[in-house]
Design a protein around this motif. Structure first.
Motif, PDB file in Angstrom:
ATOM      1  N   ARG A 155      -5.417   2.744   7.190  1.00  0.00           N
ATOM      2  CA  ARG A 155      -5.831   1.439   7.721  1.00  0.00           C
ATOM      3  C   ARG A 155      -4.637   0.650   8.225  1.00  0.00           C
ATOM      4  O   ARG A 155      -4.689   0.054   9.314  1.00  0.00           O
ATOM      5  N   PHE A 156      -3.550   0.633   7.470  1.00  0.00           N
ATOM      6  CA  PHE A 156      -2.365  -0.136   7.858  1.00  0.00           C
ATOM      7  C   PHE A 156      -1.841   0.325   9.217  1.00  0.00           C
ATOM      8  O   PHE A 156      -1.649  -0.488  10.130  1.00  0.00           O
ATOM      9  N   PHE A 157      -1.624   1.617   9.359  1.00  0.00           N
ATOM     10  CA  PHE A 157      -1.038   2.107  10.610  1.00  0.00           C
ATOM     11  C   PHE A 157      -2.024   2.011  11.767  1.00  0.00           C
ATOM     12  O   PHE A 157      -1.623   1.708  12.904  1.00  0.00           O
ATOM     13  N   THR A 158      -3.291   2.231  11.507  1.00  0.00           N
ATOM     14  CA  THR A 158      -4.292   2.132  12.569  1.00  0.00           C
ATOM     15  C   THR A 158      -4.403   0.701  13.083  1.00  0.00           C
ATOM     16  O   THR A 158      -4.497   0.466  14.300  1.00  0.00           O
TER      17      THR A 158
ATOM     18  N   THR B 268       9.694  -4.353   2.632  1.00  0.00           N
ATOM     19  CA  THR B 268       8.629  -3.510   2.081  1.00  0.00           C
ATOM     20  C   THR B 268       8.626  -2.172   2.808  1.00  0.00           C
ATOM     21  O   THR B 268       9.002  -2.080   3.977  1.00  0.00           O
ATOM     22  N   GLY B 269       8.152  -1.155   2.111  1.00  0.00           N
ATOM     23  CA  GLY B 269       8.079   0.165   2.720  1.00  0.00           C
ATOM     24  C   GLY B 269       7.170   0.193   3.927  1.00  0.00           C
ATOM     25  O   GLY B 269       7.451   0.864   4.921  1.00  0.00           O
ATOM     26  N   ALA B 270       6.047  -0.536   3.858  1.00  0.00           N
ATOM     27  CA  ALA B 270       5.100  -0.545   4.967  1.00  0.00           C
ATOM     28  C   ALA B 270       5.740  -1.109   6.227  1.00  0.00           C
ATOM     29  O   ALA B 270       5.679  -0.499   7.308  1.00  0.00           O
TER      30      ALA B 270
ATOM     31  N   VAL C  26       3.935  -9.901   1.018  1.00  0.00           N
ATOM     32  CA  VAL C  26       5.261 -10.452   1.318  1.00  0.00           C
ATOM     33  C   VAL C  26       5.297 -11.949   1.013  1.00  0.00           C
ATOM     34  O   VAL C  26       6.272 -12.458   0.444  1.00  0.00           O
ATOM     35  N   LYS C  27       4.237 -12.651   1.383  1.00  0.00           N
ATOM     36  CA  LYS C  27       4.174 -14.090   1.097  1.00  0.00           C
ATOM     37  C   LYS C  27       4.214 -14.350  -0.403  1.00  0.00           C
ATOM     38  O   LYS C  27       4.885 -15.285  -0.867  1.00  0.00           O
ATOM     39  N   GLN C  28       3.508 -13.530  -1.172  1.00  0.00           N
ATOM     40  CA  GLN C  28       3.505 -13.688  -2.624  1.00  0.00           C
ATOM     41  C   GLN C  28       4.923 -13.563  -3.187  1.00  0.00           C
ATOM     42  O   GLN C  28       5.351 -14.399  -3.999  1.00  0.00           O
ATOM     43  N   ILE C  29       5.638 -12.534  -2.767  1.00  0.00           N
ATOM     44  CA  ILE C  29       7.003 -12.337  -3.280  1.00  0.00           C
ATOM     45  C   ILE C  29       7.925 -13.452  -2.812  1.00  0.00           C
ATOM     46  O   ILE C  29       8.757 -13.959  -3.578  1.00  0.00           O
ATOM     47  N   HIS C  30       7.769 -13.862  -1.552  1.00  0.00           N
ATOM     48  CA  HIS C  30       8.605 -14.952  -1.037  1.00  0.00           C
ATOM     49  C   HIS C  30       8.324 -16.257  -1.769  1.00  0.00           C
ATOM     50  O   HIS C  30       9.248 -17.022  -2.072  1.00  0.00           O
ATOM     51  N   ASP C  31       7.056 -16.517  -2.058  1.00  0.00           N
ATOM     52  CA  ASP C  31       6.710 -17.757  -2.759  1.00  0.00           C
ATOM     53  C   ASP C  31       7.311 -17.794  -4.160  1.00  0.00           C
ATOM     54  O   ASP C  31       7.685 -18.865  -4.658  1.00  0.00           O
ATOM     55  N   ILE C  32       7.411 -16.643  -4.800  1.00  0.00           N
ATOM     56  CA  ILE C  32       7.996 -16.582  -6.140  1.00  0.00           C
ATOM     57  C   ILE C  32       9.509 -16.692  -6.092  1.00  0.00           C
ATOM     58  O   ILE C  32      10.126 -17.386  -6.904  1.00  0.00           O
ATOM     59  N   THR C  33      10.127 -16.000  -5.120  1.00  0.00           N
ATOM     60  CA  THR C  33      11.587 -15.863  -5.117  1.00  0.00           C
ATOM     61  C   THR C  33      12.310 -16.757  -4.120  1.00  0.00           C
ATOM     62  O   THR C  33      13.504 -17.020  -4.279  1.00  0.00           O
TER      63      THR C  33
ATOM     64  N   TRP D 257      -1.660  -1.835   0.885  1.00  0.00           N
ATOM     65  CA  TRP D 257      -3.030  -2.137   0.454  1.00  0.00           C
ATOM     66  C   TRP D 257      -3.602  -3.310   1.238  1.00  0.00           C
ATOM     67  O   TRP D 257      -2.948  -4.334   1.398  1.00  0.00           O
ATOM     68  N   GLY D 258      -4.803  -3.134   1.725  1.00  0.00           N
ATOM     69  CA  GLY D 258      -5.429  -4.198   2.496  1.00  0.00           C
ATOM     70  C   GLY D 258      -4.981  -4.254   3.936  1.00  0.00           C
ATOM     71  O   GLY D 258      -5.242  -5.252   4.631  1.00  0.00           O
ATOM     72  N   GLY D 259      -4.307  -3.214   4.408  1.00  0.00           N
ATOM     73  CA  GLY D 259      -3.883  -3.153   5.800  1.00  0.00           C
ATOM     74  C   GLY D 259      -2.804  -4.166   6.130  1.00  0.00           C
ATOM     75  O   GLY D 259      -2.037  -4.596   5.273  1.00  0.00           O
ATOM     76  N   VAL D 260      -2.752  -4.560   7.396  1.00  0.00           N
ATOM     77  CA  VAL D 260      -1.696  -5.465   7.866  1.00  0.00           C
ATOM     78  C   VAL D 260      -1.783  -6.814   7.158  1.00  0.00           C
ATOM     79  O   VAL D 260      -0.767  -7.363   6.724  1.00  0.00           O
ATOM     80  N   ALA D 261      -2.993  -7.347   7.020  1.00  0.00           N
ATOM     81  CA  ALA D 261      -3.152  -8.634   6.342  1.00  0.00           C
ATOM     82  C   ALA D 261      -2.729  -8.540   4.886  1.00  0.00           C
ATOM     83  O   ALA D 261      -2.109  -9.467   4.345  1.00  0.00           O
ATOM     84  N   GLY D 262      -3.030  -7.408   4.237  1.00  0.00           N
ATOM     85  CA  GLY D 262      -2.624  -7.226   2.847  1.00  0.00           C
ATOM     86  C   GLY D 262      -1.125  -7.203   2.685  1.00  0.00           C
ATOM     87  O   GLY D 262      -0.574  -7.780   1.737  1.00  0.00           O
ATOM     88  N   ASN D 263      -0.442  -6.541   3.615  1.00  0.00           N
ATOM     89  CA  ASN D 263       1.025  -6.516   3.563  1.00  0.00           C
ATOM     90  C   ASN D 263       1.609  -7.906   3.740  1.00  0.00           C
ATOM     91  O   ASN D 263       2.524  -8.310   3.011  1.00  0.00           O
ATOM     92  N   LYS D 264       1.069  -8.660   4.690  1.00  0.00           N
ATOM     93  CA  LYS D 264       1.572 -10.016   4.922  1.00  0.00           C
ATOM     94  C   LYS D 264       1.355 -10.895   3.701  1.00  0.00           C
ATOM     95  O   LYS D 264       2.229 -11.694   3.325  1.00  0.00           O
ATOM     96  N   GLU D 265       0.201 -10.766   3.061  1.00  0.00           N
ATOM     97  CA  GLU D 265      -0.088 -11.554   1.873  1.00  0.00           C
ATOM     98  C   GLU D 265       0.848 -11.167   0.725  1.00  0.00           C
ATOM     99  O   GLU D 265       1.309 -12.025  -0.042  1.00  0.00           O
TER     100      GLU D 265
END
Length: 247
Positions: A146-149, A113-115, A100-107, A90-98
């Motif tokens: 959007r993500f792959f493009t 991730t699948g993407a 991952v950052k969210q999960i890393h910040d928590i854990t 969701w949200g393309g490449v930037a959404g994936n990075k955000e």
């Protein structure tokens, strides 16, 4: 001291409560000394009919994912694995990075991730043009495209199965998935991708690679592959596609 069964690595896995496929898939692809420990996101309304339904499902995931991460941290995992895929696109490449950052910040842990796993697999194979099958509604397919493009891949076609509920994704029969793969392979493609961790594709993808002569990337296999390889675990896994068998 190390864990008696997870003496190489313990993976904390986050999955929706409605998902019945990803946990047995990860178990079937297991290797000695690696254990996966699931924390479930409570899905109270599993209706995902239409774009609005899918958006509501993702809102539930976003509301619950922090608590799910905190619960699984109590078993002291070494690494996090996302047993869901829509939110990772969701949200393309930037959404994936955000995300991952969210999960890393928590854990405080690295995250598969699948993407990102699909991206790595495509680059490994040198694929440029892909066909994709998903269980999603059109809004989900738009985010996948959007993500792959944005990464520079050409998306020849997406077949979205538009499953009406989160649980019904696991009810899609193999023949329907086989026909979707055949249809996608008729395009000008270098590889096929299956999204949606509750869509049962690992075994079929392994078979389809043999009779199609193309990489067929099942998202659960790709995510598990990423998790293992990120942790230096090079074991070969058979029956789950070329990624785990050969790379």
């Amino acid at each position: 001291m190390t864990d008696a069964l997870g003496w190489r690595r313990k993976f904390g896995v986050i999955a929706p409560s409605t998902n019945t496929i990803v946990e047995p898939d990860f178990s079937r692809m297991g290797v000695a000394g690696v254990t996966s420990h699931f924390s479930r996101i409570h899905i109270r309304d599993q209706n995902m009919a239409g774009d609005a339904g899918m958006q509501r499902l993702l809102e539930q995931i976003r509301d619950e994912i922090g608590a799910a991460c905190e619960r699984v941290l109590t078993c002291e995992p070494d690494y996090m694995v996302m047993g869901m895929s829509a939110e990772t696109f969701w949200g393309g490449v930037a959404g994936n990075k955000e995300f991952v950052k969210q999960i890393h910040d928590i854990t405080g842990l690295r995250v598969a991730t699948g993407a990102e796993a699909c991206e790595r697999a495509l680059r490994l194979y040198g694929a440029r043009r892909v066909g994709i099958v998903t269980p999603y509604q059109p809004v989900g397919d738009e985010n996948v495209r959007r993500f792959f493009t944005e990464l520079g891949f050409d998306v020849d076609r997406i077949i979205g199965l538009r499953c009406p509920t989160a649980v019904s994704i696991a009810h899609v029969p193999e023949e329907e998935l086989r026909e979707a793969l055949r249809e996608l392979a008729r395009g000008d493609v270098d590889a096929l991708i299956q999204c949606g961790t509750n869509l049962s594709m690992v075994r079929l993808a392994d078979e389809a690679e043999r009779w199609m002569g193309l990489p067929v990337i099942a998202i659960n296999a790709a995510t598990w592959w990423m998790a293992l390889r990120d942790n230096g675990i090079r074991d070969h896994v058979y029956g789950a596609g070329a990624l785990l068998r050969e790379h």
